[in-house]
Design a protein around this motif. Structure first.
Motif, short mmCIF file in Angstrom:
data_model
loop_
_atom_site.label_atom_id
_atom_site.label_comp_id
_atom_site.label_asym_id
_atom_site.label_seq_id
_atom_site.Cartn_x
_atom_site.Cartn_y
_atom_site.Cartn_z
N VAL A 54 21.80 109.41 29.53
CA VAL A 54 21.92 110.14 28.51
C VAL A 54 21.15 109.27 27.24
CG1 VAL A 54 22.84 111.39 26.45
CG2 VAL A 54 23.70 111.94 28.91
N SER A 55 21.34 108.07 27.11
CA SER A 55 21.02 107.32 26.23
C SER A 55 19.53 106.95 26.35
CB SER A 55 21.68 106.16 25.89
OG SER A 55 21.52 104.99 26.90
N ARG A 56 19.10 107.09 27.47
CA ARG A 56 17.63 106.61 27.91
C ARG A 56 16.86 107.80 27.82
NH1 ARG A 56 19.96 103.95 32.55
NH2 ARG A 56 19.32 105.76 33.67
N THR A 57 17.34 109.26 27.43
CA THR A 57 16.62 110.20 27.79
C THR A 57 16.03 110.79 26.34
OG1 THR A 57 17.85 110.87 29.77
CG2 THR A 57 16.70 112.40 28.72
N VAL A 58 14.98 111.12 26.36
CA VAL A 58 14.25 111.79 25.37
C VAL A 58 14.41 113.23 25.45
CG1 VAL A 58 12.50 111.79 23.45
CG2 VAL A 58 12.77 109.88 24.93
N TYR A 59 14.42 114.18 24.27
CA TYR A 59 14.47 115.58 24.59
C TYR A 59 13.33 116.04 23.70
CZ TYR A 59 15.50 120.38 23.16
OH TYR A 59 15.47 121.67 22.77
N PHE A 60 12.35 116.64 24.63
CA PHE A 60 11.05 117.03 24.12
C PHE A 60 11.09 118.47 23.77
CE2 PHE A 60 9.31 113.28 25.35
CZ PHE A 60 8.24 112.96 24.50
N HIS A 61 10.65 119.11 22.79
CA HIS A 61 10.67 120.66 22.56
C HIS A 61 9.17 121.00 21.89
CE1 HIS A 61 12.53 120.81 18.46
NE2 HIS A 61 12.71 119.60 18.93
N ASN A 62 9.10 122.29 21.75
CA ASN A 62 7.97 122.68 21.44
C ASN A 62 6.85 122.54 22.43
OD1 ASN A 62 9.11 124.08 19.19
ND2 ASN A 62 8.17 122.75 17.94
N LEU A 63 7.09 122.42 23.72
CA LEU A 63 5.96 122.38 24.63
C LEU A 63 5.41 123.45 24.98
CD1 LEU A 63 8.15 119.90 26.89
CD2 LEU A 63 6.45 119.01 25.31
N SER A 64 4.24 123.26 25.20
CA SER A 64 3.36 124.54 25.73
C SER A 64 3.75 125.15 27.12
CB SER A 64 2.04 124.50 25.58
OG SER A 64 1.53 124.97 26.78
N PRO A 65 3.75 126.29 27.59
CA PRO A 65 4.16 126.44 29.05
C PRO A 65 3.22 125.72 30.00
CG PRO A 65 3.78 128.52 27.58
CD PRO A 65 3.76 127.49 26.67
N GLN A 66 1.94 125.47 29.34
CA GLN A 66 1.31 124.81 30.31
C GLN A 66 1.68 123.28 30.77
OE1 GLN A 66 -2.32 125.87 28.07
NE2 GLN A 66 -1.86 127.85 29.03
N VAL A 67 2.42 122.88 30.02
CA VAL A 67 2.81 121.42 30.13
C VAL A 67 3.73 121.33 31.34
CG1 VAL A 67 4.25 119.49 29.27
CG2 VAL A 67 3.00 120.78 27.60
N THR A 68 2.93 120.33 32.21
CA THR A 68 3.76 120.13 33.56
C THR A 68 4.30 118.56 33.42
OG1 THR A 68 1.96 119.55 34.52
CG2 THR A 68 2.60 121.67 34.76
N GLU A 69 5.17 118.46 34.55
CA GLU A 69 5.64 117.15 34.55
C GLU A 69 4.64 116.06 34.54
OE1 GLU A 69 8.51 116.50 37.86
OE2 GLU A 69 8.40 114.23 37.59
N SER A 70 3.56 116.15 35.34
CA SER A 70 2.58 115.24 35.31
C SER A 70 1.93 114.94 34.04
CB SER A 70 1.61 115.61 36.50
OG SER A 70 0.71 116.77 35.94
N VAL A 71 1.79 116.39 33.08
CA VAL A 71 1.45 116.09 31.93
C VAL A 71 2.00 115.08 30.92
CG1 VAL A 71 0.72 117.37 29.61
CG2 VAL A 71 0.06 118.34 32.00
N ILE A 72 3.27 115.42 30.94
CA ILE A 72 4.25 114.44 30.20
C ILE A 72 4.22 113.10 30.66
CG2 ILE A 72 6.80 114.27 29.85
CD1 ILE A 72 7.35 116.90 29.88
N ARG A 73 4.15 112.97 31.99
CA ARG A 73 4.13 111.55 32.49
C ARG A 73 2.98 110.86 32.02
NH1 ARG A 73 7.55 109.61 36.53
NH2 ARG A 73 8.88 111.33 37.29
N THR A 74 1.74 111.42 32.11
CA THR A 74 0.54 110.74 31.75
C THR A 74 0.44 110.67 30.18
OG1 THR A 74 -0.57 113.04 31.96
CG2 THR A 74 -0.90 111.15 33.57
N ALA A 75 1.07 111.65 29.65
CA ALA A 75 0.99 111.52 28.08
C ALA A 75 1.93 110.49 27.56
CB ALA A 75 1.33 112.86 27.48
N LEU A 76 3.06 110.09 28.15
CA LEU A 76 4.00 108.99 28.04
C LEU A 76 3.57 107.70 28.43
CD1 LEU A 76 7.16 111.06 27.49
CD2 LEU A 76 5.46 110.45 25.63
N ASP A 77 3.15 107.59 29.55
CA ASP A 77 2.98 106.18 30.15
C ASP A 77 2.40 105.45 29.22
OD1 ASP A 77 0.41 106.98 30.49
OD2 ASP A 77 0.31 106.94 32.83
N GLN A 78 1.54 105.74 28.42
CA GLN A 78 1.01 104.68 27.33
C GLN A 78 1.99 103.78 26.34
OE1 GLN A 78 -1.53 106.62 24.64
NE2 GLN A 78 -0.79 108.56 25.35
N PHE A 79 3.23 104.76 26.32
CA PHE A 79 4.41 104.15 25.69
C PHE A 79 5.48 103.53 26.47
CE2 PHE A 79 2.35 107.83 23.49
CZ PHE A 79 1.90 107.11 22.68
#
Lengths: 672, 198
Positions: B15-40
């Motif tokens: 739980v402590s390692r997890t971020v909760y994202f909201h206000n995501l568009s329905p088009q957002v998929t797992e791969s979108v999140i992964r590519t969006a965050l892998d820079q960080f």
């Protein structure tokens, strides 16, 4: 076939296979006859599983009697495809396919009391293994279940081939040869009739004894009379029916419309009654028929459903339905309903006997399943009769159902040696079911009488300490299976399950749970409060979820169970540890739309959108941090502002709600 | 099925390692999140929170498990500081550290005893409990209402922004147009103004 004679004997050992144990006091058998059905080594049987509509299925691999005279069977389990869905790895399973346990590990086989057997099961092995005598097409068609693959409980894999031994048993014994022969025996009608009549005589006696046992003369008299007449006047059911209502009116608050219906239904009855030939059984059949007719009159549709269900061989499903119905109009009506049910079963059986061959044609597999389920059906009958009798007595002897329950137990145990097997020892089959159903009936009663705080107990399928040894043993050995199953279910999309449950009215939404409860705890709470099995899923918290009331979707096994829980929650107050009463309602889940709307993402024009789509294709992701030098940034800030406003309003709302709740909760005097 | 203390603490770690994202568009998929965050940070696991009760047009939420709790803080502050867009503009996504209740597979808290009881209809508490039940229902209705209100507001803002954008677009298009067909130059000459040549 083991002859049992006309007296009330429902159990007999077959040939002794060997004698073992330290003191040579353990006797191993090759076969036994139980409740009129002969079981031999390597027969496939249903094992009663509490709270589940489906029975366990296993193969008897050892039969013995221990030094203390308790009867044991070792059962090698079959798995239903649904139980091991996770390990099928995409391979399709037939609808009636089973997997025989193999390998080493938990869930392979275990020892059960003999009384846990609920009936015979026709399982045909269609393995192309050379050691397996391939069954005829007819046999395969007749079979309730087929198996040709194995499930390795240790490695958790599906196997097509098998070594020479499973659980130390030669594989050739596990294949067809023995199994198929037995079923031929089972189909013989004579046995069934005998079984039925035996049971009925048994029941009649039980009632007579029961009433003798009962110190209240008022009951003894009319009841005895009633049954005497029943036995004596087989053909002339008119007087019987005439008398019965009167004797009953003496007994309880039997209402007048009830009597009227009796007489109406009687006319339909006679020819059918004559059609039956079964000595003592006839009388009770007649009696029950009249009730079943009664139900025809009152709720024909309902009964139809019941019978169809009976045909499926899932007897207890409909039984619970009945109990449920009876609970709706708890009180005056309830004896009626239970009787009705008993009648239905009998009727079903009668019909089955009469038109067995036709049914074969008509229903094919279903009917064959039913035939082989006879053992099971019969059990239900005995049970229902007990229940029926008990009920008949219940309102008269005392209106307290509690007491009733206690009354049944000793009398059945003492007076009915054969039933003792089933009933007494560890609240097995009959009694177990009885208790269960009674607990359902009287659960409100009990709970309303017993308003002490209770601690949440684990559901018996997770718990080793369960009142039924049969279940207990099975469970303890299959705890692993149980645990795994909860994981397997994740594979079946919850949405789908929820959707079907919603369509069938089995889905509830619970509110006012402590938000930190887990799904398993919710299931335990439901079990503690209602003795109902369910699958729960807590609704995950999002940023706008109420901090006061946790929610969960709960899928029940049956619509009735769900309705019952809603009603009880509505009428009563089931206080949760957070000091809030549980609120339940039929859940209306929200299913994702195909094209969900999302506000706040704009595309300026067609051209750009097309370009963007191209971009998306080329550059997988389009995420970025906004820079303060363009209009997008301003707009983003507007969104942030809106978001903050929303957050504030949610905070305020929940704060306000929390205060309201607190105020009310402070009024509660009793704390848990 | 009692979950062991280790299991529970493992879950707490998760739980402590997890971020909760909201206000995501329905088009957002797992791969979108992964590519969006892998820079960080490296994304270990993405799970969308299904929306079973709310109106179906609520934005998506997701739980994103990262490799450490430190990264969670970084991402949350980054997303909060800058408007982070995912799969569309201009509505930014939001991030918060996840809490236990957001997981549907949370294990049972060890050694937790839950006590329940049915209330006797005769005792005064019964009435209070009834009131509490009604209050709960009222609250549910309130929540539903606020949720709807929020969606309405969002729709309104979206519409307003869309209009603004349209106007801007029209303006830019017009400027583009007069530059293209030399109207701007002609006018400049007429009024004796200097127009920078491109």
């Amino acid at each position: 076939m083991v002859e049992v004679g006309e007296e009330v004997i429902e159990f007999k050992w077959g040939n002794v296979k060997s004698v073992g144990g330290k003191k040579k006091d353990v006797r191993f058998y090759e076969s036994f006859s139980y409740d009129g059905v002969e079981y031999s080594l390597f027969d496939s049987v249903f094992l009663y599983k509490k709270g589940e509509p489906e029975h366990y299925i296993g193969k008897i691999v050892k039969i013995w009697e221990t030094a203390d005279k308790s009867k044991r069977v070792k059962v090698l389990w079959y798995f239903r495809p649904s139980e091991i869905v996770n390990f099928l790895k995409g391979s399709e399973a037939l609808e009636n396919e089973l997997f025989l346990a193999s390998g080493e590990g938990e869930g392979l086989a275990n020892v059960n009391p003999l009384e846990a057997i609920a009936g015979k099961c026709n399982v045909v092995c269609t393995s192309k293994d050379s050691r397996n005598p391939y069954p005829s097409d007819e046999e395969v068609q007749m079979a309730e279940f087929v198996f040709y693959r194995f499930f390795d409980v240790g490695k958790r894999t599906i196997l097509d081939k098998i070594d020479d031994k499973i659980a130390g048993i030669e594989v050739k014994n596990l294949f067809n040869n023995l199994d198929s022969r037995k079923h031929v025996d089972l189909v013989k009608p004579g046995l069934e009739k005998k079984g039925v009549s035996r049971n009925f005589t048994a029941c009649n006696e039980a009632v007579a004894l029961l009433s003798q046992n009962n110190s209240q003369p008022l009951i003894e008299k009319p009841d005895g009379k009633c049954f005497d007449t029943l036995v004596r006047e087989n053909a002339d059911s008119k007087s019987l029916l005439g008398k019965k209502p009167t004797s009953r009116t003496g007994l309880k608050e039997a209402s007048k419309p009830n009597d009227a219906l009796h007489t109406i239904s009687y006319k339909k009855n006679v020819p059918q009654a004559k059609g039956e030939e079964n000595g003592g059984c006839k009388a009770s059949l007649v009696k029950q028929k009249s009730f079943s007719k009664l139900s025809h009159g009152s709720r024909a549709g309902f009964e139809m459903r019941e019978i169809t269900k009976m045909d499926d061989g899932a007897g207890n499903v409909s039984f619970e339905k009945n109990i449920f119905m009876s609970r709706v109009d708890l009180g005056k009506d309830d004896h009626e309903d239970v009787c009705v049910h008993a009648g239905q079963i009998n009727k079903g059986l009668g019909e089955q006997k009469a038109s067995k061959k036709e049914r074969h044609g008509d229903f094919g597999k279903a009917s064959s399943a039913k035939m082989n389920n006879n053992g099971k059906n019969r059990k239900l009958i005995t049970y229902d009769d007990d229940d029926d009798d008990a009920k008949t007595l219940a309102p008269s002897s005392s209106k307290d159902k509690y007491k009733l329950q206690r009354e049944i137990d000793p009398c059945d145990v003492k007076e009915l040696p054969s039933k003792k097997l089933k009933i007494d020892k560890t609240t097995k089959l009959t009694n177990d079911k009885l208790c269960k159903d009674y607990s359902k009936i009287s659960s409100i009663v009990e709970q309303k009488r017993d308003f002490r705080p209770m601690e949440v107990i684990q559901r018996p399928d997770d718990l080793v300490a369960c009142n039924s040894v049969a279940i207990m043993l099975k469970r303890s050995d299959t705890n692993l299976r149980q645990k795994d199953r909860s994981k397997w279910f994740k594979e079946i999309p919850w949405e789908e399950r929820m959707k079907t449950a919603y369509e069938q009215g089995k889905l509830l939404l619970l509110q006012n749970l402590d938000p930190s409860l887990s799904s398993a705890e919710v299931q335990n709470i439901i079990w503690t409060g209602f003795q109902e099995h369910c699958t729960a899923k807590v609704i995950q918290k999002t940023d706008y979820s109420s901090p006061h009331s946790g929610q969960a979707f709960v899928i029940f096994k049956k619509m009735e169970a769900a309705a019952k829980v809603v009603r009880e929650l509505d009428e009563g107050c089931f206080l949760m540890p957070n000091g809030l009463p549980l609120v339940g309602s039929f859940g209306v889940p929200c299913f994702p739309e195909k094209k969900p709307v999302f506000y706040g993402h704009h595309v300026v024009d067609q051209l750009r959108m097309m370009q963007m789509q191209r971009d998306m294709k080329d550059a997988v992701s389009t995420s970025h941090c906004s820079q303060p030098n363009n209009i997008e940034y301003d707009m983003a800030i507007e969104w942030c502002l809106l978001q903050e406003r929303a957050n504030k309003s949610w905070r305020m709302l929940y704060q306000q709600q929390g205060e309201q709740l607190k105020k009310l909760k402070a009024k509660l005097k009793s704390k848990i | 099925m009692e979950s062991s203390a280790e299991e529970y603490s493992a879950f707490e770690q998760k739980v402590s390692r997890t971020v909760y994202f909201h206000n995501l568009s329905p088009q957002v998929t797992e791969s979108v999140i992964r590519t969006a965050l892998d820079q960080f940070a490296s994304v270990k696991n993405v799970k969308f929170i299904p929306n079973y009760i709310g109106p179906s047009n609520l934005p998506q939420c997701a739980l994103v498990e990262l490799d450490s709790a430190k990264k969670v803080k970084e991402i949350v502050s980054m997303v909060g500081q800058y408007s982070f867009m995912m799969s569309g503009m201009p509505r930014p996504v939001r991030a918060q550290p996840a809490v236990m209740e957001m997981f549907d597979d949370r294990p049972i808290k060890p050694n937790r005893k839950i006590k329940l009881r049915w209330l006797n209809p005769d005792e005064p508490d019964f009435e209070v409990a009834k009131q509490l039940k009604n209050l709960t229902r009222k609250h549910t209705a309130e929540i539903e209402f606020i949720r709807k209100l929020q969606l309405d507001e969002e729709e309104k803002l979206a519409k307003q922004q869309e209009d603004t954008l349209k106007v801007h677009y029209k303006k830019f298009k017009m400027i583009d147009g007069i530059m293209a067909d030399k109207t701007a130059h002609r006018l400049a000459r007429k009024y004796n103004l200097h127009v920078a040549d491109e």
